[in-house]
Each structure stands twice: as structure tokens, then as C-alpha cells.
Scaffold this active site. Structure first.
Site, PDB file in Angstrom:
ATOM      1  N   GLU A  96       0.844  -1.198   0.000  1.00  0.00           N
ATOM      2  CA  GLU A  96       0.000   0.000   0.000  1.00  0.00           C
ATOM      3  C   GLU A  96       0.880   1.249   0.000  1.00  0.00           C
ATOM      4  O   GLU A  96       2.026   1.206   0.446  1.00  0.00           O
ATOM      5  CB  GLU A  96      -0.906  -0.051   1.252  1.00  0.00           C
ATOM      6  CG  GLU A  96      -1.810   1.129   1.483  1.00  0.00           C
ATOM      7  CD  GLU A  96      -2.853   1.358   0.398  1.00  0.00           C
ATOM      8  OE1 GLU A  96      -2.460   1.553  -0.776  1.00  0.00           O
ATOM      9  OE2 GLU A  96      -4.049   1.392   0.718  1.00  0.00           O
ATOM     10  N   ASP A 100      -3.896   5.671   6.437  1.00  0.00           N
ATOM     11  CA  ASP A 100      -4.408   6.866   7.088  1.00  0.00           C
ATOM     12  C   ASP A 100      -5.352   6.402   8.208  1.00  0.00           C
ATOM     13  O   ASP A 100      -4.910   6.023   9.279  1.00  0.00           O
ATOM     14  CB  ASP A 100      -5.115   7.687   5.997  1.00  0.00           C
ATOM     15  CG  ASP A 100      -5.528   9.062   6.432  1.00  0.00           C
ATOM     16  OD1 ASP A 100      -4.759   9.717   7.141  1.00  0.00           O
ATOM     17  OD2 ASP A 100      -6.634   9.498   6.055  1.00  0.00           O
ATOM     18  N   PHE A 149      -0.764  16.187   4.351  1.00  0.00           N
ATOM     19  CA  PHE A 149      -1.160  15.569   3.080  1.00  0.00           C
ATOM     20  C   PHE A 149       0.043  15.570   2.148  1.00  0.00           C
ATOM     21  O   PHE A 149       0.571  16.623   1.797  1.00  0.00           O
ATOM     22  CB  PHE A 149      -2.347  16.304   2.453  1.00  0.00           C
ATOM     23  CG  PHE A 149      -2.970  15.494   1.346  1.00  0.00           C
ATOM     24  CD1 PHE A 149      -3.923  14.518   1.635  1.00  0.00           C
ATOM     25  CD2 PHE A 149      -2.580  15.671   0.024  1.00  0.00           C
ATOM     26  CE1 PHE A 149      -4.475  13.740   0.628  1.00  0.00           C
ATOM     27  CE2 PHE A 149      -3.128  14.896  -0.996  1.00  0.00           C
ATOM     28  CZ  PHE A 149      -4.073  13.935  -0.689  1.00  0.00           C
ATOM     29  N   ARG A 162       1.850  12.432  -8.976  1.00  0.00           N
ATOM     30  CA  ARG A 162       2.289  11.068  -8.651  1.00  0.00           C
ATOM     31  C   ARG A 162       3.728  10.812  -9.077  1.00  0.00           C
ATOM     32  O   ARG A 162       4.418   9.978  -8.509  1.00  0.00           O
ATOM     33  CB  ARG A 162       1.394  10.030  -9.363  1.00  0.00           C
ATOM     34  CG  ARG A 162      -0.030   9.956  -8.865  1.00  0.00           C
ATOM     35  CD  ARG A 162      -0.726   8.721  -9.438  1.00  0.00           C
ATOM     36  NE  ARG A 162      -2.169   8.757  -9.293  1.00  0.00           N
ATOM     37  CZ  ARG A 162      -2.831   8.376  -8.189  1.00  0.00           C
ATOM     38  NH1 ARG A 162      -2.184   7.963  -7.145  1.00  0.00           N
ATOM     39  NH2 ARG A 162      -4.155   8.433  -8.157  1.00  0.00           N
TER      40      ARG A 162
HETATM   41  P1  5GP Z   1      -7.475   4.947   4.738  1.00  0.00           P
HETATM   42  O1  5GP Z   1      -6.292   4.339   5.457  1.00  0.00           O
HETATM   43  O2  5GP Z   1      -7.977   6.169   5.433  1.00  0.00           O
HETATM   44  O3  5GP Z   1      -8.569   3.980   4.447  1.00  0.00           O
HETATM   45  O4  5GP Z   1      -7.070   5.454   3.318  1.00  0.00           O
HETATM   46  C1  5GP Z   1      -5.826   5.420   2.814  1.00  0.00           C
HETATM   47  C2  5GP Z   1      -5.888   6.063   1.440  1.00  0.00           C
HETATM   48  O5  5GP Z   1      -6.157   7.477   1.569  1.00  0.00           O
HETATM   49  C3  5GP Z   1      -4.551   5.979   0.756  1.00  0.00           C
HETATM   50  O6  5GP Z   1      -4.418   4.782   0.012  1.00  0.00           O
HETATM   51  C4  5GP Z   1      -4.570   7.216  -0.106  1.00  0.00           C
HETATM   52  O7  5GP Z   1      -5.255   6.960  -1.303  1.00  0.00           O
HETATM   53  C5  5GP Z   1      -5.350   8.224   0.700  1.00  0.00           C
HETATM   54  N1  5GP Z   1      -4.481   9.103   1.499  1.00  0.00           N
HETATM   55  C6  5GP Z   1      -4.387   9.162   2.835  1.00  0.00           C
HETATM   56  N2  5GP Z   1      -3.481  10.079   3.226  1.00  0.00           N
HETATM   57  C7  5GP Z   1      -2.974  10.602   2.093  1.00  0.00           C
HETATM   58  C8  5GP Z   1      -1.965  11.603   1.824  1.00  0.00           C
HETATM   59  O8  5GP Z   1      -1.330  12.212   2.701  1.00  0.00           O
HETATM   60  N3  5GP Z   1      -1.722  11.856   0.516  1.00  0.00           N
HETATM   61  C9  5GP Z   1      -2.373  11.232  -0.506  1.00  0.00           C
HETATM   62  N4  5GP Z   1      -2.036  11.572  -1.733  1.00  0.00           N
HETATM   63  N5  5GP Z   1      -3.306  10.280  -0.292  1.00  0.00           N
HETATM   64  C10 5GP Z   1      -3.604   9.982   0.993  1.00  0.00           C
HETATM   65 MG    MG Z   2      -3.851   3.666  -1.525  1.00  0.00          MG
END
Ligand code: 5GP
Ligand code: MG
Length: 175
Positions: A96, A100, A149, A162
Site C-alpha cells: 500500500e 491513514d 497531506f 504522482r
Molecule cells: P485509509 O487508510 O484512510 O482507508 O485510506 C488510505 C488512502 O487514503 C490511501 O491509500 C490514499 O489513497 C489516501 N491518502 C491518505 N493520506 C494521504 C496523503 O497524505 N496523501 C495522498 N495523496 N493520499 C492519501
Molecule cells: Mg492507496
């Protein structure tokens, strides 16, 4: 307009990926693994990581799941792209980009567990533990980062950035 602050350089990422790949290779000594990258963000990390692994990679594929907004969670979890092979009895290494809240991987692990793999481990490039709302803990993590972020190394803001080699904090300013 976007402004960027460098968080982690390409060199730091490069050496950390090698270090983590070494640990993974030691842990799976004598076993084979199936690597599953989570699209889209993990495409760069997955390709860097697998090239450093000294372990039998039986198959490599990508999976894509629907992202959810806000607190609407598990109910509408959908595979946008599933894998097409049987993972029963296999050692799965899920790769992954960033964890988050942990909701995505928690749900994904639950769904994949139903297919009876031998094991599932998680390897993430970045982890934001301060944002967690689940009990998900990655088995391997390259960088623990603060609640910012980030973009680059596969991670986007609105589809962009990206391709950045370094990881940067993005700040969006109004014109
Ligand atoms: P979670 O753990 O909240 O389910 O989601 C994780 C997803 O949220 C990651 O795979 C990514 O797509 C997005 N995400 C979370 N934090 C960030 C960040 O700081 N930057 C970016 N670009 N995406 C993030
Ligand atoms: Mg992801």
C-alpha cells in the site's frame, strides 16, 4: 496554486525501501509469496520493492478498491479491479502507498481473508498512525509521518504529482 515542502527525498526512500525489502526477504526465507499492490498509489512503491526482494515471488498483481469519503465506510466497499487467481494457501504481501484511517486496508484484509490464504501481511510506504480509526497495524512500514497531506512517489492530489521522485507536503493556496 499549489506550494510544496519537501518531506522525504528520493535518496531516503531508496535506502529505506532496500532496508524493508531485506527484512521481508529474511522473514519469508524458504517460502514463496504473492505480491498484491493496491492501485493506484502503490504502483511505484510496489515496483521498487519487488526489485529489491530476495524471495520467490510466485505472482504479482494489482487490486483496486473504491475509496470512500468521510465516514461512509464499509457498506459500499467495491473492488474496481480484483485479482483473477486463487489465493488459498498462499502467503499474501499487500503493498500500500499510505495508511491513514486504516479503513481501506482493514476491509481489504477482511475480504481477502475469506479466500483462505495461508497468511496476509501488509507493507506500506508511509503510515500516519495519528489518523487511525481502526486497529490496523502494518507489518512493514517505511516511514511514519505526521498528519500532513503528501504527494509524490505514487501519491496524488486530484490525480496530479504522482510522478514526483521526492515526497512533498502539498499546500493548496487560493489564487
Ligand atoms: P485509509 O487508510 O484512510 O482507508 O485510506 C488510505 C488512502 O487514503 C490511501 O491509500 C490514499 O489513497 C489516501 N491518502 C491518505 N493520506 C494521504 C496523503 O497524505 N496523501 C495522498 N495523496 N493520499 C492519501
Ligand atoms: Mg492507496
Amino acid at each position: 496554486m499549489a506550494a510544496f515542502d519537501l518531506m522525504i527525498s528520493a535518496e531516503e526512500i531508496n535506502s529505506k525501501v532496500k532496508e524493508v525489502a531485506k527484512r521481508i526477504s529474511e522473514d519469508y526465507k524458504g517460502e514463496s509469496i504473492v505480491v498484491i499492490g493496491v492501485l493506484t498509489g502503490a504502483f511505484i512503491f510496489t515496483s521498487d520493492l519487488v526489485r529489491e526482494l530476495d524471495v520467490d515471488v510466485e505472482t504479482l498483481d494489482f487490486i483496486q478498491v473504491s475509496s470512500y469519503s468521510g465516514d461512509k465506510s464499509t457498506g459500499n466497499f467495491v473492488f474496481k479491479k480484483d485479482i483473477s487467481f486463487d489465493i488459498s494457501g498462499k502467503n499474501i504481501l499487500l503493498v500500500e502507498d499510505i495508511i491513514d484511517t486504516g479503513r481501506t486496508l482493514k476491509k481489504l484484509c477482511e475480504m481477502l481473508s475469506m479466500r483462505n490464504p495461508k497468511s496476509i501481511k501488509i507493507c506500506t510506504a508511509f503510515d500516519k498512525p495519528s489518523r487511525r480509526v481502526t486497529d490496523l497495524v502494518p507489518d512493514y512500514n517505511c516511514f511514519t509521518i505526521p498528519d500532513e497531506f503528501i504527494v509524490g512517489y505514487g501519491l496524488d492530489y486530484d490525480g496530479k504529482y504522482r510522478q514526483f521522485k521526492d515526497v512533498k507536503i502539498v499546500r493548496i493556496k487560493d489564487e
